[in-house]
Scaffold this active site. Structure first.
Site, short mmCIF file in Angstrom:
data_model
loop_
_atom_site.label_atom_id
_atom_site.label_comp_id
_atom_site.label_asym_id
_atom_site.label_seq_id
_atom_site.Cartn_x
_atom_site.Cartn_y
_atom_site.Cartn_z
N GLU A 132 0.25 -4.90 10.82
CA GLU A 132 -0.51 -3.09 10.88
C GLU A 132 0.50 -2.28 12.14
O GLU A 132 -0.04 -2.26 13.29
CB GLU A 132 -1.47 -3.10 10.91
CG GLU A 132 -2.41 -3.82 9.92
CD GLU A 132 -2.55 -3.09 8.70
OE1 GLU A 132 -2.78 -1.58 8.84
OE2 GLU A 132 -4.11 -3.38 8.21
N ARG A 142 -2.86 5.00 -2.09
CA ARG A 142 -2.96 3.02 -1.88
C ARG A 142 -2.68 2.30 -2.55
O ARG A 142 -1.95 1.30 -2.37
CB ARG A 142 -4.06 3.46 -0.78
CG ARG A 142 -4.57 1.82 -0.55
CD ARG A 142 -5.74 1.72 0.19
NE ARG A 142 -6.26 0.10 0.45
CZ ARG A 142 -6.47 0.05 1.60
NH1 ARG A 142 -5.53 0.09 2.58
NH2 ARG A 142 -6.88 -1.65 1.54
N GLU A 155 1.74 3.57 2.90
CA GLU A 155 1.89 2.92 4.38
C GLU A 155 4.05 3.41 4.35
O GLU A 155 4.37 2.44 4.38
CB GLU A 155 1.50 2.17 4.57
CG GLU A 155 0.00 2.14 4.92
CD GLU A 155 -0.37 0.53 3.99
OE1 GLU A 155 -0.33 -0.43 4.45
OE2 GLU A 155 -1.91 0.46 4.50
N HIS A 159 0.65 -0.70 0.19
CA HIS A 159 0.11 -0.06 0.23
C HIS A 159 1.15 1.41 0.27
O HIS A 159 1.55 1.51 0.95
CB HIS A 159 -1.50 0.41 1.15
CG HIS A 159 -2.26 -1.14 0.88
ND1 HIS A 159 -2.65 -1.45 2.30
CD2 HIS A 159 -3.09 -1.54 0.06
CE1 HIS A 159 -3.48 -2.86 1.44
NE2 HIS A 159 -4.09 -2.35 -0.07
N HIS A 189 2.48 -3.23 6.78
CA HIS A 189 1.11 -2.47 6.54
C HIS A 189 1.35 -1.10 8.13
O HIS A 189 1.54 -1.83 8.69
CB HIS A 189 -0.11 -2.70 6.77
CG HIS A 189 0.07 -3.69 4.62
ND1 HIS A 189 -1.26 -2.96 4.37
CD2 HIS A 189 0.10 -5.18 4.59
CE1 HIS A 189 -1.11 -4.21 3.16
NE2 HIS A 189 -0.42 -5.38 3.75
#
Ligand SMILES: [Zn+2]
Length: 422
Positions: free
Chosen positions: A377, A230, A177, A174, A301
């Site tokens: 994440e 993204r 990020e 992404h 992520h």
């Protein structure tokens, strides 16, 4: 003197053009909206669907983070009030965060790679070249193929000896990020230079396969044009919208359970077909070619501070769910012992976020039989979201290293680091 002035004037014009083409987010706000059920979560997701005025930053159980065009503020307030969904401001001006992130760039030189700012792709590639040149005995180049716009996708393998179990890290699929590739490059450097005994063991007793920036086109676009980009950059036939969500494009229960969108204008558009994105196909082909050598698959992520186990496409737990959770707990507990007290939550994607199908961790687990497979994440939980201030890069990297040390130790204890090849 005259020519110098001319050069300066030209430079000023070029800089003005460069900044003029950048998307701006003046007075855009990010709201935390508390939802009581999946239906409410879907209402907010639908607001963002195909919209230029609303952009989803995070959509999880009980809480959705939505970036809003200032012109749509009143609309959103009325909308959420009418459905009785409480609303808090998380970010009051997105452009201010972006500006603050950029100003710290001026401080040092692009040639002096470090982790006090975020670097463009060209600097990350130079960093990889320097590492390969400096450590030729233990590093080698990984070729993941070519992006839609023709960029090389690069990775690095670190191997100190034959017969090691393998750990694969996919990062920055992404585009926005940025903390993910900053962490991946830091980790490469740490594995090669650290003198800490535990880190030496981690580095030398495992083979590391690290791809710091998988979505190279999107990453460049997020640096040069739109900080909040993204997706990939491949145009979609029959649509004005560009790109797919590469982490919904893997060939594993693709588009099942409503875990990805069929609308090309959505942030979670799954692509025209599985592996329609060359970046995803390239990574999948490479992993498939060495899958016996991979014991742990990690996808980096941001943000939310979650360790997500399979599955994303179904709420049924995977067969070794208890072990997956025990290993995630080890990571989370270890991070919490650091002075930063960063708290990671863990569970299946489908439990913590509702459904997400066609994601890398499900694909690695189900299709490649890599039994320990996680989406991680990173920081934070929404104060800065994707625009994590550069001053947090190094503390965050310390979090990650502590987590990885514990994760690998637990994986070994549970028998997951046995060689799968002869
Ligand atoms: Zn992501």
């Amino acid at each position: 003197m005259k020519s110098q002035l001319l050069v300066l004037a030209l430079l000023a014009i070029l800089m003005a053009i460069a900044s003029a083409k950048k998307v701006r987010y003046d007075n855009y706000k990010v709201f935390k909206i508390r939802t009581q059920n999946l239906e409410q979560q879907k209402w907010i997701e639908n607001l963002a669907s195909g919209s230029k005025n609303f952009n989803l930053w995070h959509s999880g159980k009980g809480e959705v983070h939505l970036m809003v065009n200032p012109q749509k503020l009143i609309f959103l307030q009325n909308y959420t009030r009418s459905f009785n969904m409480p609303l808090d401001v998380m970010v009051s001006n997105v452009q201010s965060l972006i500006d603050a992130e950029q100003t710290s760039k001026a401080a040092d030189d692009l040639n002096d790679f470090g982790w006090t700012r975020y670097y463009p792709l060209s600097a990350i590639e130079t960093f990889l070249d320097d590492i390969l040149a400096k450590y030729p005995e233990v590093t080698s180049h990984i070729d993941i193929g070519t992006s839609f716009e023709g960029r090389k996708i690069r990775g690095i393998k670190i191997s100190y000896k034959e017969g090691n179990p393998g750990i694969f890290i996919e990062s920055n699929i992404h585009a926005r990020e940025w903390i993910t590739s900053a962490t991946a490059t830091w980790l490469i450097n740490e594995l090669l230079t650290s003198e800490d005994a535990n880190v030496r063991k981690l580095a030398e007793n495992h083979d590391w396969y690290i791809v710091p920036v998988l979505n190279v086109d999107g990453f460049v676009y997020s640096h040069e044009t739109d900080r909040m980009w993204r997706k990939t950059r491949q145009p979609v036939e029959g649509s004005n919208c560009i790109g797919a969500d590469a982490n919904r494009n893997y060939n594993s229960h693709w588009l099942e359970s409503g875990g990805a969108s069929t609308n090309p204008c959505d942030e979670t558009y799954g692509g025209a077909q599985p592996f329609s994105e060359s970046e995803v196909k390239g990574l999948a082909d490479y992993v498939t070619s060495i899958k016996e050598r991979i014991n742990i698959f990690l996808a980096f992520h941001s943000y939310s501070q979650f360790l997500l186990t399979p599955y994303g496409w179904t709420k049924d737990p995977p067969t070794n769910f208890e072990d997956l959770m025990a290993v995630a707990k080890a990571y989370s507990d270890a991070v919490l012992t650091l002075p930063y007290k960063t708290s990671y939550t863990y569970g299946t994607t489908a439990d913590l976020l509702y459904f997400a199908s066609g994601a890398a961790n499900d694909w690695a687990y189900s299709e490649q039989d890599i039994q320990l497979s996680y989406t991680i994440e990173f920081r934070d939980t929404g104060r800065y979201g994707f625009i994590l201030p550069p001053i947090q890069i190094l503390p965050h990297c310390e979090d990650t290293l502590a987590g990885l040390l514990a994760l690998v130790e637990k994986a070994d204890e549970l028998g997951y680091l046995q060689l799968k090849y002869t």
